[in-house]
Design a protein around this motif. Structure first.
Motif, PDB file in Angstrom:
ATOM      1  N   VAL A 223       0.819  -1.219   0.000  1.00 41.72           N
ATOM      2  CA  VAL A 223       0.000   0.000   0.000  1.00 41.72           C
ATOM      3  C   VAL A 223       0.852   1.268   0.000  1.00 41.72           C
ATOM      4  CG1 VAL A 223      -0.201   0.225   2.512  1.00 41.72           C
ATOM      5  CG2 VAL A 223      -2.050   1.048   1.015  1.00 41.72           C
ATOM      6  N   ALA A 224       2.095   1.159   0.427  1.00 38.34           N
ATOM      7  CA  ALA A 224       2.974   2.346   0.422  1.00 38.34           C
ATOM      8  C   ALA A 224       3.145   2.900  -0.995  1.00 38.34           C
ATOM      9  CB  ALA A 224       4.337   1.995   1.011  1.00 38.34           C
ATOM     10  N   GLY A 225       3.022   2.032  -2.016  1.00 35.81           N
ATOM     11  CA  GLY A 225       3.184   2.485  -3.399  1.00 35.81           C
ATOM     12  C   GLY A 225       2.172   3.529  -3.810  1.00 35.81           C
ATOM     13  N   PRO A 226       0.875   3.196  -3.800  1.00 37.11           N
ATOM     14  CA  PRO A 226      -0.123   4.200  -4.206  1.00 37.11           C
ATOM     15  C   PRO A 226      -0.222   5.369  -3.233  1.00 37.11           C
ATOM     16  CG  PRO A 226      -1.200   2.205  -3.426  1.00 37.11           C
ATOM     17  CD  PRO A 226       0.258   1.874  -3.581  1.00 37.11           C
ATOM     18  N   VAL A 227       0.045   5.133  -1.943  1.00 28.60           N
ATOM     19  CA  VAL A 227       0.024   6.239  -0.980  1.00 28.60           C
ATOM     20  C   VAL A 227       1.106   7.258  -1.334  1.00 28.60           C
ATOM     21  CG1 VAL A 227       0.504   6.892   1.419  1.00 28.60           C
ATOM     22  CG2 VAL A 227      -1.002   4.962   0.924  1.00 28.60           C
ATOM     23  N   PHE A 228       2.314   6.774  -1.608  1.00 28.73           N
ATOM     24  CA  PHE A 228       3.394   7.688  -1.977  1.00 28.73           C
ATOM     25  C   PHE A 228       3.093   8.400  -3.282  1.00 28.73           C
ATOM     26  CE2 PHE A 228       7.107   8.411  -4.660  1.00 28.73           C
ATOM     27  CZ  PHE A 228       7.715   9.423  -3.935  1.00 28.73           C
ATOM     28  N   LEU A 229       2.591   7.677  -4.281  1.00 27.97           N
ATOM     29  CA  LEU A 229       2.296   8.298  -5.569  1.00 27.97           C
ATOM     30  C   LEU A 229       1.255   9.403  -5.408  1.00 27.97           C
ATOM     31  CD1 LEU A 229       2.809   8.213  -8.640  1.00 27.97           C
ATOM     32  CD2 LEU A 229       0.811   6.725  -8.817  1.00 27.97           C
ATOM     33  N   ARG A 235       0.956  16.746  -3.538  1.00 32.05           N
ATOM     34  CA  ARG A 235       1.562  17.615  -2.527  1.00 32.05           C
ATOM     35  C   ARG A 235       3.032  17.947  -2.736  1.00 32.05           C
ATOM     36  NH1 ARG A 235      -2.768  19.822   0.042  1.00 32.05           N
ATOM     37  NH2 ARG A 235      -4.281  18.188   0.565  1.00 32.05           N
ATOM     38  N   TRP A 236       3.717  17.178  -3.572  1.00 29.63           N
ATOM     39  CA  TRP A 236       5.164  17.335  -3.638  1.00 29.63           C
ATOM     40  C   TRP A 236       5.611  17.829  -5.016  1.00 29.63           C
ATOM     41  CZ3 TRP A 236       9.288  12.872  -3.437  1.00 29.63           C
ATOM     42  CH2 TRP A 236      10.556  13.423  -3.248  1.00 29.63           C
ATOM     43  N   SER A 237       6.001  16.908  -5.899  1.00 25.79           N
ATOM     44  CA  SER A 237       6.616  17.313  -7.170  1.00 25.79           C
ATOM     45  C   SER A 237       5.642  17.412  -8.333  1.00 25.79           C
ATOM     46  CB  SER A 237       7.717  16.313  -7.545  1.00 25.79           C
ATOM     47  OG  SER A 237       7.172  15.023  -7.754  1.00 25.79           O
ATOM     48  N   GLY A 238       4.387  17.040  -8.132  1.00 21.98           N
ATOM     49  CA  GLY A 238       3.428  17.079  -9.226  1.00 21.98           C
ATOM     50  C   GLY A 238       2.630  18.354  -9.263  1.00 21.98           C
ATOM     51  N   LYS A 239       1.415  18.290  -8.784  1.00 24.27           N
ATOM     52  CA  LYS A 239       0.470  19.399  -8.819  1.00 24.27           C
ATOM     53  C   LYS A 239       1.034  20.674  -8.185  1.00 24.27           C
ATOM     54  CE  LYS A 239      -4.157  20.428  -6.929  1.00 24.27           C
ATOM     55  NZ  LYS A 239      -3.770  21.235  -5.765  1.00 24.27           N
ATOM     56  N   GLU A 243       1.755  23.954 -10.538  1.00 24.28           N
ATOM     57  CA  GLU A 243       0.866  25.109 -10.407  1.00 24.28           C
ATOM     58  C   GLU A 243       1.610  26.357  -9.950  1.00 24.28           C
ATOM     59  OE1 GLU A 243      -2.660  24.260  -8.183  1.00 24.28           O
ATOM     60  OE2 GLU A 243      -3.517  23.117  -9.859  1.00 24.28           O
ATOM     61  N   LYS A 244       2.658  26.184  -9.192  1.00 25.80           N
ATOM     62  CA  LYS A 244       3.461  27.327  -8.764  1.00 25.80           C
ATOM     63  C   LYS A 244       4.011  28.075  -9.977  1.00 25.80           C
ATOM     64  CE  LYS A 244       7.362  28.591  -5.806  1.00 25.80           C
ATOM     65  NZ  LYS A 244       8.440  28.068  -4.903  1.00 25.80           N
ATOM     66  N   GLY A 245       4.464  27.315 -10.983  1.00 22.08           N
ATOM     67  CA  GLY A 245       4.983  27.932 -12.193  1.00 22.08           C
ATOM     68  C   GLY A 245       3.894  28.505 -13.077  1.00 22.08           C
ATOM     69  N   SER A 261     -11.867  21.982 -10.126  1.00 27.49           N
ATOM     70  CA  SER A 261     -11.363  21.068  -9.104  1.00 27.49           C
ATOM     71  C   SER A 261      -9.857  20.863  -9.249  1.00 27.49           C
ATOM     72  CB  SER A 261     -12.078  19.721  -9.224  1.00 27.49           C
ATOM     73  OG  SER A 261     -11.495  18.753  -8.376  1.00 27.49           O
ATOM     74  N   GLY A 262      -9.181  20.785  -8.112  1.00 30.70           N
ATOM     75  CA  GLY A 262      -7.733  20.650  -8.145  1.00 30.70           C
ATOM     76  C   GLY A 262      -7.240  19.262  -8.487  1.00 30.70           C
ATOM     77  N   PHE A 263      -8.092  18.235  -8.303  1.00 30.01           N
ATOM     78  CA  PHE A 263      -7.607  16.882  -8.561  1.00 30.01           C
ATOM     79  C   PHE A 263      -8.724  15.934  -8.986  1.00 30.01           C
ATOM     80  CE2 PHE A 263      -5.771  12.714  -7.269  1.00 30.01           C
ATOM     81  CZ  PHE A 263      -4.636  12.774  -8.065  1.00 30.01           C
ATOM     82  N   ILE A 264      -9.668  15.672  -8.088  1.00 26.53           N
ATOM     83  CA  ILE A 264     -10.765  14.752  -8.415  1.00 26.53           C
ATOM     84  C   ILE A 264     -11.738  15.434  -9.374  1.00 26.53           C
ATOM     85  CG2 ILE A 264     -12.716  13.467  -7.464  1.00 26.53           C
ATOM     86  CD1 ILE A 264     -11.130  13.232  -4.865  1.00 26.53           C
TER      87      ILE A 264
END
Length: 272
Positions: A223-229, A235-239, A243-245, A261-264
């Protein structure tokens, strides 16, 4: 369990070997941007490396291998073509430039530590549902796919389709010079600011459900796989980073954020 650890250990060693070869290529061309394409293709390699070691076994293994290969090859080809068309990613220029300035490292050392050796274990972690699931499938050849597994397969297929359509819509939008500086807010992008990230996340939660159908310990072990993704894309290197740029380069993006919507995926807010 020792067999599973042996398989994972060999997979990780092979992944590091491939990553070091790719680092050598990056040093030669002085560009690390193709690592994004390898992020997807590397998971295909891990899936097939797992099957070569333990076989397929139960139908779960075939589902995990087929769906992860479909997802990975599609995304890897898409990202590789984008890199060839657009050249070096400014994000990596900024990251490596900052490390070289702050720590006094050379470009090769910065690329090795901050890109290749950092992404390899994260790639491995994200791919745990497929790797552990294939091992468990080989150890439980008589297991039939249950409701959870079929829900996972459906989720993965929807995620792959969602991501593929979103990427295609964005590619067409960017190809039109008249859209330079504008914000894509039609198609799937009308309902979520990141249909590609949402599709990616849905795919890997679906793959996890297929693995989880083999038993509670498989679910917990992977479960750590999808949780990390999910964390990295939202929250980290994606969205967050993207969006900052975009807020800086596209004046209309703030209004797009307010109504979309920001994601879903969700119907856009009406302007009041």
């Amino acid at each position: 369990m020792s067999d599973a650890l042996a398989m994972l250990g060999l997979n990780f060693a092979a992944l590091i070997a491939v990553v070091l070869i790719l680092w050598g290529v990056a040093v030669r061309i002085r560009d690390v941007s193709f690592i994004d394409a390898f992020w997807a293709f590397g998971m295909v390699l891990l899936a097939w490396a797992s099957v070569l070691q333990v076989g397929v076994g139960a139908p779960h293994g075939l589902l995990l291998l087929g769906l992860s290969t479909l997802w990975g090859l599609r995304l890897a080809i898409h990202l590789f073509r984008r890199w060839r068309a657009e050249g070096e990613d400014p994000r990596y220029q900024k990251i490596l430039g900052g490390v070289m300035k702050q720590r006094g490292w050379s470009w090769p050392r910065s690329a090795l530590v901050m890109v290749f050796l950092m992404q390899a274990p994260l790639l491995f972690l994200t791919c745990l549902p497929v790797q552990v699931g294939i091992w468990a499938s080989a150890a439980n050849t008589a297991s039939a796919i249950g409701l959870i597994g079929w829900i996972g397969a459906a989720a993965a297929l929807i995620g792959i389709a969602f991501e593929s359509i979103g990427d295609a819509q964005l590619a067409r939008f960017r190809a039109d010079p008249a859209n330079k500086g504008k914000v894509l807010d039609t198609g799937l992008w009308r309902y979520t600011r990141h249909p590609n990230y949402f599709g990616d996340t849905l795919t890997w939660w679906g793959l996890w459900l297929i693995a989880a159908d083999l038993g509670p310990w498989v679910a917990l072990a992977s479960v750590a796989g999808p949780v990390f993704l999910t964390f990295t894309l939202t929250r980290w290197s994606g969205k967050a980073l993207l969006e900052k740029g975009l807020h800086k380069t596209r004046p209309a993006y703030a209004d797009y954020v307010r109504r979309t919507s920001g994601f879903i995926p969700w119907p856009p807010k009406t302007r009041g």
